[in-house]
Design an enzyme around this catalytic site. Sequence first.
Site, PDB file in Angstrom:
ATOM      1  N   TRP A  69     -10.815  -0.708  -3.431  1.00 55.06           N
ATOM      2  CA  TRP A  69     -10.090  -1.632  -2.550  1.00 55.06           C
ATOM      3  C   TRP A  69     -10.803  -1.819  -1.221  1.00 55.06           C
ATOM      4  CZ3 TRP A  69      -7.179  -4.840  -4.818  1.00 55.06           C
ATOM      5  CH2 TRP A  69      -6.523  -4.483  -5.988  1.00 55.06           C
ATOM      6  N   ASP A  73      -5.440  -0.440   5.895  1.00 52.87           N
ATOM      7  CA  ASP A  73      -4.773  -0.939   4.696  1.00 52.87           C
ATOM      8  C   ASP A  73      -4.009   0.237   4.110  1.00 52.87           C
ATOM      9  OD1 ASP A  73      -3.958  -1.804   2.219  1.00 52.87           O
ATOM     10  OD2 ASP A  73      -5.959  -2.283   1.466  1.00 52.87           O
ATOM     11  N   LYS A 124       4.392  -0.840  -4.008  1.00 53.75           N
ATOM     12  CA  LYS A 124       4.138   0.542  -4.400  1.00 53.75           C
ATOM     13  C   LYS A 124       5.161   1.485  -3.769  1.00 53.75           C
ATOM     14  CE  LYS A 124      -0.765  -0.624  -4.713  1.00 53.75           C
ATOM     15  NZ  LYS A 124      -0.870  -0.746  -6.173  1.00 53.75           N
TER      16      LYS A 124
END
Length: 362
Positions: free
Chosen positions: A103, A173, A197
């Site tokens: 990511w 992030d 999530k």
Amino acid sequence: MANRAYNFNAGPAALPLEVLQKAQQQFVEFENSGMSLMEMSHRGAIYEKVHFEAEALLRELLGIPDGYKVLFIQGGASTQFAMIPMNLLPPGTTASYVATGSWATKAIQEAKMFGETSIAASSESDAYKRIPSLSELKYSSDAAYLHLTSNETIEGTQWAEFPDTGSVTLIGDMSSDILCRPIDVSKFGVIYAGAQKNLGPSGVTIVVIREELIAKPANTVPTMLRYDTHAKADSLYNTPPTFAIYMMNEVLKWIKANGGAAGMETRNREKAKMLYDAIDGSNGFYRGFAEAGSRSLMNVTFTMASEEAEKQFIKESEASGFVGLKGHRSVGGLRASIYNAVPAESVRALADFMRDFQSRNG
């Protein structure tokens, strides 16, 4: 519910059963309004109460200091990969990124489309099995910002502590570990996270941004991709994902009722220990992917001796009611995502299954 699956999906992920049941009760008619929340105007008083309650809860649970705006934006964290440099990387400046896995790499690739980037540290040479130490970070004092990915879902690594970056804006992030533990928001200029999530269903992304960073971008940026657009309108410039925000509000209430971020950390450490103990005590039958000091509380990644053994593990686990244990297609292996809402009972059942599978196949 006896027929609930053991849900270890990486995202969208498990939601608290209590929240799902409450949403079921309120789905057709919300607060005696004669209609569902999904049918209401986002400009109406009933929805706005939900909207601003979610913001207030997020501020409380994260401990957000004065001087920050909380934004609800669509497009997932992947859209933030572009919005960050579009808004915060003026021409002639350089943004630094920490390369910790899949990511972080996507964020770097996106930023390169909009300006100059540099790598402050990388664990690529170690197959992204670890988080770089704070002493490894090398970035200019006049960098536009330093960006890190707090938890890598695919590799199963997580930052144990965050750097103090002084005058350089720190951006995080936190899509896969927000509110899994207390953090010091004041260290960051921007925190962003997709909800799917730890915060709720997919559809809404939260952005916590220091007010001084919200300004007309130096670059030409489309209206919907500007932070000032959303900040000025309290995230109501256009129609927000109202049901996703409602669900997030209910999840935040659940987190508060279960001890807040500190309560989540206690639960998460207990759950993670169950699985890491099963891995470490297997005498090599299961092999943890991440280095011990960088192991994630949210995504437990491991491999076995062969791809055939992993396929058999997946086959038998699915037959036993376990869902989502196959590793990401880019790296393979096995992965158990144990986000906030995954019950300890599910994790204990998986640890027991792992030991049983080893006893039959070891």
